[in-house]
Scaffold this motif. Structure first.
Motif, PDB file in Angstrom:
ATOM      1  N   THR A  33      67.334   8.614  55.059  1.00  0.00           N
ATOM      2  CA  THR A  33      68.558   9.407  55.119  1.00  0.00           C
ATOM      3  C   THR A  33      68.245  10.825  55.593  1.00  0.00           C
ATOM      4  N   ILE A  34      67.213  11.425  55.038  1.00  0.00           N
ATOM      5  CA  ILE A  34      66.818  12.779  55.427  1.00  0.00           C
ATOM      6  C   ILE A  34      66.283  12.790  56.862  1.00  0.00           C
ATOM      7  N   PHE A  35      65.507  11.773  57.219  1.00  0.00           N
ATOM      8  CA  PHE A  35      65.005  11.664  58.590  1.00  0.00           C
ATOM      9  C   PHE A  35      66.161  11.550  59.585  1.00  0.00           C
ATOM     10  N   THR A  36      67.183  10.807  59.209  1.00  0.00           N
ATOM     11  CA  THR A  36      68.362  10.655  60.055  1.00  0.00           C
ATOM     12  C   THR A  36      69.051  12.002  60.260  1.00  0.00           C
ATOM     13  N   ALA A  37      69.164  12.796  59.212  1.00  0.00           N
ATOM     14  CA  ALA A  37      69.763  14.127  59.347  1.00  0.00           C
ATOM     15  C   ALA A  37      68.948  14.990  60.314  1.00  0.00           C
ATOM     16  N   LEU A  38      67.631  14.902  60.224  1.00  0.00           N
ATOM     17  CA  LEU A  38      66.773  15.637  61.149  1.00  0.00           C
ATOM     18  C   LEU A  38      66.999  15.160  62.583  1.00  0.00           C
ATOM     19  N   CYS A  39      67.028  13.851  62.777  1.00  0.00           N
ATOM     20  CA  CYS A  39      67.250  13.299  64.124  1.00  0.00           C
ATOM     21  C   CYS A  39      68.607  13.719  64.676  1.00  0.00           C
ATOM     22  N   MET A  40      69.628  13.702  63.832  1.00  0.00           N
ATOM     23  CA  MET A  40      70.956  14.112  64.299  1.00  0.00           C
ATOM     24  C   MET A  40      70.970  15.592  64.669  1.00  0.00           C
ATOM     25  N   THR A  41      70.246  16.410  63.936  1.00  0.00           N
ATOM     26  CA  THR A  41      70.150  17.823  64.279  1.00  0.00           C
ATOM     27  C   THR A  41      69.529  17.982  65.654  1.00  0.00           C
TER      28      THR A  41
END
Length: 153
Positions: A33-41
């Motif tokens: 979930t946190i990795f996804t937020a980083l990727c979306m950023t």
């Protein structure tokens, strides 16, 4: 004002759904979930640089670059639930992501355009769909790598 309330709700309310998952499940899927937020950023930064879309309404000062309610709310928590429900079968995971990405590209973003939140600029709906669908493979690979860590605990 109504749109700002919806955007704040999209940022905050999805996180409360995590209380429906067990602590072990939250621990298992929070890294992706946190990795996804980083990727979306990162995707939003690329999109800003290449004018893929324009964000017209935001809830934070840097929101003209990153749609905070989407990247850190709905999309991140949605990823958590997709992984919880579908990560045990890669084919199911891919189908679910394909459907969700299609809904986002061809339904949700046009609605955001009508609401005056964001518009496509130098990217088509199909290209957006392909970027998001490609991201699903990246985050699944990350999850498989992380799963090895939890198997050793």
């Amino acid at each position: 004002m109504f749109v700002r309330i919806l955007m704040f709700a999209g940022l905050i309310l999805p996180w409360f759904t995590l209380f429906l998952a067990s602590p072990i499940t939250r621990k298992k899927f929070m890294p992706v979930t946190i990795f996804t937020a980083l990727c979306m950023t990162i995707i939003f930064q690329i999109a800003y640089t290449y004018d893929w879309w324009a964000i017209h309404k935001q809830i934070v000062p840097w929101g003209y670059m990153t749609d905070v309610s989407f990247a850190y709310g709905i999309f991140s928590v949605g990823t958590f639930w997709i992984f919880k429900l579908a990560s045990h079968r890669f084919s199911l995971f891919i189908v679910v992501n394909m459907v969700m990405d299609a809904l986002m590209a061809f339904v949700a973003l046009p609605i955001l355009n009508v609401l005056g939140v964001a518009t496509y600029e130098n990217i088509s709906a199909w290209q957006y769909f392909l970027v998001m669908f490609a991201l699903s493979f990246v985050i699944y690979g990350y999850h498989v790598w992380q799963r090895k860590i939890f198997q050793t605990d």
